[in-house]
Design an enzyme around this catalytic site. Structure first.
Site, PDB file in Angstrom:
ATOM      1  N   CYS A   1       3.768  -4.556   6.600  1.00 14.53           N
ATOM      2  CA  CYS A   1       3.288  -4.310   5.238  1.00 14.53           C
ATOM      3  C   CYS A   1       4.433  -3.840   4.342  1.00 14.53           C
ATOM      4  O   CYS A   1       5.516  -3.510   4.810  1.00 14.53           O
ATOM      5  CB  CYS A   1       2.175  -3.264   5.240  1.00 14.53           C
ATOM      6  SG  CYS A   1       0.609  -3.914   5.863  1.00 14.53           S
TER       7      CYS A   1
ATOM      8  N   HIS B   1       0.825  -1.218   0.000  1.00 17.18           N
ATOM      9  CA  HIS B   1       0.000   0.000   0.000  1.00 17.18           C
ATOM     10  C   HIS B   1       0.848   1.251   0.000  1.00 17.18           C
ATOM     11  O   HIS B   1       2.048   1.211   0.258  1.00 17.18           O
ATOM     12  CB  HIS B   1      -0.964   0.004   1.193  1.00 17.18           C
ATOM     13  CG  HIS B   1      -0.285  -0.006   2.530  1.00 17.18           C
ATOM     14  ND1 HIS B   1       0.305   1.107   3.084  1.00 17.18           N
ATOM     15  CD2 HIS B   1      -0.128  -1.007   3.435  1.00 17.18           C
ATOM     16  CE1 HIS B   1       0.791   0.799   4.275  1.00 17.18           C
ATOM     17  NE2 HIS B   1       0.553  -0.481   4.508  1.00 17.18           N
TER      18      HIS B   1
END
Length: 169
Positions: free
Chosen positions: A144, A128
């Protein structure tokens, strides 16, 4: 007793490591073999994808790079920030499970609204955009794979649900 436990270990493929750890049977050789097996699986998956025409994403944790591929054709490589040592990014072979233009991400020690261009690939692990830092090239995330927002948009538009994601060291 050993016979029962070894039978149980053979039946529970994938939990053998847990059992050996629980009962202190694990050796460094066993752990090293497990890691080599995982690396071999990842290498085989990369070779298979490179022989195809499929789009796929490679995340190299040691280089802090994300590469977008079509078969063996490298389209572009981007600098990322992955998980810090306390919250590492998982390794393995995955696929994009879902895509969200924006969403809130929260967990122990963070609660971030309006995270852009989220592509979940395993549970809460995602690729992301990150607008809250500019430390790309350095592991700083909670696991992440962070990209600059404009680069996250580019990958988000290019990939689809089902796109393979290979994460390795």
């Amino acid at each position: 007793m050993n016979n029962k436990i070894s039978t149980l270990s053979r039946c529970l493929i994938g939990t053998t490591l847990t059992l050996t750890t629980l009962f202190s049977w694990s050796t460094s050789a066993t752990l090293a073999q497990s890691m080599r097996n995982r690396e071999n699986i990842i290498a085989e998956r990369i070779a298979t994808l490179q022989q195809s025409e499929k789009r796929w994403i490679e995340v190299d944790l040691s280089e802090q790079k994300l590469t977008a591929w079509e078969g063996s054709n490298k389209l572009y490589t981007l600098t990322v920030s992955t998980g810090k040592s306390a919250t590492p990014t998982i390794t393995g072979t995955f696929t994009v499970q879902s895509k969200h233009v924006s969403g809130r991400m929260r967990g122990p020690g963070y609660n971030v609204p309006s995270v852009p261009y989220i592509m979940y690939f395993s549970g809460g692990y995602a690729i992301h955009g990150a607008y809250w830092h500019n430390r790309f090239g350095t592991p700083v995330s909670h696991g992440c794979v962070n990209l600059r927002v404009s680069e996250a948009e580019k990958v988000f538009q290019w990939a689809s649900v089902g796109t393979p994601v290979i994460v390795h060291r």
